[in-house]
Design an enzyme around this catalytic site. Structure first.
Site, mmCIF file in Angstrom:
data_model
loop_
_atom_site.group_PDB
_atom_site.id
_atom_site.type_symbol
_atom_site.label_atom_id
_atom_site.label_comp_id
_atom_site.label_asym_id
_atom_site.label_seq_id
_atom_site.Cartn_x
_atom_site.Cartn_y
_atom_site.Cartn_z
ATOM 1 N N GLU A 90 -0.193 -3.742 11.791
ATOM 2 C CA GLU A 90 -1.517 -3.445 11.578
ATOM 3 C C GLU A 90 -2.276 -4.289 10.603
ATOM 4 O O GLU A 90 -1.681 -4.432 9.394
ATOM 5 C CB GLU A 90 -2.145 -2.060 11.497
ATOM 6 C CG GLU A 90 -1.859 -1.255 12.772
ATOM 7 C CD GLU A 90 -2.072 0.287 12.360
ATOM 8 O OE1 GLU A 90 -2.915 0.870 13.294
ATOM 9 O OE2 GLU A 90 -1.484 0.762 11.553
ATOM 10 N N CYS A 103 -7.306 -7.164 5.179
ATOM 11 C CA CYS A 103 -6.331 -6.307 4.565
ATOM 12 C C CYS A 103 -5.085 -6.633 5.174
ATOM 13 O O CYS A 103 -4.986 -6.013 6.322
ATOM 14 C CB CYS A 103 -6.763 -4.798 4.928
ATOM 15 S SG CYS A 103 -5.708 -3.704 3.982
ATOM 16 N N CYS A 110 7.179 1.428 5.362
ATOM 17 C CA CYS A 110 7.132 1.697 3.765
ATOM 18 C C CYS A 110 7.953 2.622 3.247
ATOM 19 O O CYS A 110 8.521 3.763 3.686
ATOM 20 C CB CYS A 110 5.891 2.012 3.383
ATOM 21 S SG CYS A 110 5.607 1.744 1.433
ATOM 22 N N CYS A 114 4.781 7.853 -0.681
ATOM 23 C CA CYS A 114 3.505 8.762 -1.137
ATOM 24 C C CYS A 114 3.050 9.763 -0.278
ATOM 25 O O CYS A 114 3.005 9.562 1.067
ATOM 26 C CB CYS A 114 2.481 7.587 -1.447
ATOM 27 S SG CYS A 114 2.851 6.371 -2.665
ATOM 28 N N CYS A 117 -0.403 9.167 2.154
ATOM 29 C CA CYS A 117 -0.298 8.026 2.766
ATOM 30 C C CYS A 117 0.342 8.072 3.992
ATOM 31 O O CYS A 117 1.137 8.267 4.300
ATOM 32 C CB CYS A 117 0.266 6.863 2.063
ATOM 33 S SG CYS A 117 0.088 5.375 2.722
ATOM 34 N N CYS A 331 -8.487 3.508 4.058
ATOM 35 C CA CYS A 331 -7.328 3.545 2.897
ATOM 36 C C CYS A 331 -6.192 4.380 3.367
ATOM 37 O O CYS A 331 -6.529 5.400 3.393
ATOM 38 C CB CYS A 331 -7.686 3.933 1.647
ATOM 39 S SG CYS A 331 -8.768 2.360 0.847
HETATM 40 N N1 SAH Z 1 1.929 0.200 -1.436
HETATM 41 C C1 SAH Z 1 0.745 -0.333 -2.046
HETATM 42 C C2 SAH Z 1 -0.379 -0.896 -1.158
HETATM 43 C C3 SAH Z 1 -0.838 0.455 -0.458
HETATM 44 S S1 SAH Z 1 -2.411 0.687 0.414
HETATM 45 C C4 SAH Z 1 0.290 0.301 -2.991
HETATM 46 O O1 SAH Z 1 0.662 1.655 -3.192
HETATM 47 O O2 SAH Z 1 -0.623 0.220 -3.784
HETATM 48 C C5 SAH Z 1 -3.521 0.490 -0.688
HETATM 49 C C6 SAH Z 1 -4.244 1.716 -1.585
HETATM 50 O O3 SAH Z 1 -4.561 2.993 -0.639
HETATM 51 C C7 SAH Z 1 -3.288 2.308 -2.542
HETATM 52 O O4 SAH Z 1 -3.922 2.510 -3.923
HETATM 53 C C8 SAH Z 1 -2.675 3.568 -1.847
HETATM 54 O O5 SAH Z 1 -2.334 4.511 -2.860
HETATM 55 C C9 SAH Z 1 -4.252 4.038 -1.266
HETATM 56 N N2 SAH Z 1 -3.852 4.955 -0.463
HETATM 57 C C10 SAH Z 1 -2.995 5.490 0.514
HETATM 58 N N3 SAH Z 1 -3.200 6.517 1.171
HETATM 59 C C11 SAH Z 1 -4.326 6.851 1.028
HETATM 60 C C12 SAH Z 1 -5.298 7.823 1.693
HETATM 61 N N4 SAH Z 1 -4.681 8.658 2.227
HETATM 62 N N5 SAH Z 1 -6.756 7.930 1.048
HETATM 63 C C13 SAH Z 1 -7.199 7.119 0.015
HETATM 64 N N6 SAH Z 1 -6.319 5.969 -0.463
HETATM 65 C C14 SAH Z 1 -5.109 5.908 0.000
#
Ligand code: SAH
Length: 345
Positions: A90, A103, A110, A114, A117, A331
């Site tokens: 995506e 983006c 991944c 987390c 996420c 996000c």
């Molecule tokens: N792996 C990288 C890029 C991930 S996405 C990282 O962790 O930074 C980019 C941002 O979106 C990151 O800051 C991640 O923590 C955030 N993110 C992930 N899931 C989210 C959610 N459900 N709500 C808001 N932000 C989220």
């Protein structure tokens, strides 16, 4: 077959020399791909037909097919691309006040796990190659018929877990003879792979570094982000300080606010203590609830109170506008539900 988009200009020159061709042909090819944005070697009309044939025999143009395109009410577009090996990824196009941003995803799935996420639900398949990262931008630009000037590595995957390909992609994207997207318009976000932060500081690239912090308390951060068990906050901050000293660049700390988890004034105080005096900015993201997720969005009142507390105590903080939430493109919402050939975990 080799992907022609995996090569930066210098490497392409070497490739051409090895094929017994003139070096300047590489620059012509590079221009066709990144400036004229053609999709076929046959469209490169200033190349001799024999060279076009040689190219076709040795390289693919790696044109992604759009499997699905969704548009949100705010103009955000989510693309599902067929990456030509049975996998899908995506890519999201967002409209900000200052312009459009793409983006990109850096991996298929991944490994970071987390808890908040949606990418965590996607089974890790493989790293994307540099050319596949670059192709996401070209495919979106070709679909829109316009050039995009801002790129964020915030799609699916952990960019620093695919460090070499991501750095190579950044240099191709940044090449003045190609896409020519300024490094200052490229942001890379990491969950905190400390050794790679040191490496990135030493790259001499002007990209923006974003760190997904989300808590200043080790116990809480580890409960949200397992990577914190390996690289706790103290080590992360040491690396961030090294990065700032080395590059003199501001770090953007991402902080996703989840109700009754990390959004109270004690947490804001923790952030002030951790970040005070640092060259940085805090990006507050109202957390997007994912399917079966435990974290829910903070109230608007808490989000504003949190931001104001930071601003009042010398930390520059802004609230990120939520884009694309009605098409699961916001996000952390990019998810497997559309991804073909990937089993549910
Ligand atoms: N792996 C990288 C890029 C991930 S996405 C990282 O962790 O930074 C980019 C941002 O979106 C990151 O800051 C991640 O923590 C955030 N993110 C992930 N899931 C989210 C959610 N459900 N709500 C808001 N932000 C989220």
């Amino acid at each position: 077959m080799k992907n022609i988009k995996d090569y930066n200009l210098e490497d392409l020159q070497q490739e051409l020399l090895q094929l017994g061709e003139k070096k300047y042909r590489a620059e012509q090819i590079f221009k066709w791909i990144y400036v004229d944005k053609v999709k076929e070697f046959d469209d490169m009309t200033n190349l001799p037909v024999t060279l076009r044939e040689t190219l076709k025999q040795n390289y693919t143009m790696c044109n992604f097919k759009i499997l699905k395109k969704q548009e949100a009410s705010d103009g955000t577009k989510k693309y599902l691309f067929d990456v030509l090996d049975g996998n899908a990824i995506e890519t999201v196009l967002m409209e900000y006040h200052h312009g459009k941003t793409i983006c990109v995803s850096s991996q298929i799935g991944c490994k970071m796990g987390c808890k908040f996420c949606a990418s965590t639900g996607i089974k890790f398949a493989r790293n994307l190659l540099a050319g596949e990262i670059v192709e996401q931008i070209l495919a979106v630009e070709q679909d829109l018929g316009e050039n995009i000037s801002n790129i964020v590595f915030m799609g699916i995957g952990e960019p620093f877990d695919n460090y070499d390909n991501v750095m190579k992609a950044v240099r191709i994207i940044n090449n003045q003879k190609g896409l020519n997207i300024g490094a200052r318009h490229i942001s890379i976000s990491t969950s905190g792979l400390v050794p790679r932060i040191y490496d990135f500081a030493n790259e001499d690239l002007q990209c923006t570094l974003s760190i997904s912090l989300h808590s200043t308390n080790n116990e809480k951060r580890s409960s949200m982000m397992p990577v914190n068990n390996v690289y706790p906050i103290e080590e992360l901050m040491k690396a961030c300080k090294y990065y700032i000293d080395k590059t003199n660049k501001r770090i953007s700390f991402e902080y996703a606010l989840a109700k009754d988890n990390n959004d109270n004034l004690e947490d804001a105080k923790g952030l002030v203590n951790l970040l005070k005096g640092m060259l940085c900015h805090v990006n507050l993201i109202p957390i997007n609830k994912i399917e079966n997720g435990n974290y829910i969005k903070s109230t608007n009142e808490n989000i504003i109170r949190f931001r104001d507390y930071l601003n009042d105590h010398g930390i520059v903080a802004t609230i990120r506008r939520e884009l694309g939430s009605d098409i699961d493109a916001a996000c952390g919402q990019l998810r497997r539900k559309n991804l073909k050939n990937q089993e549910e975990n």
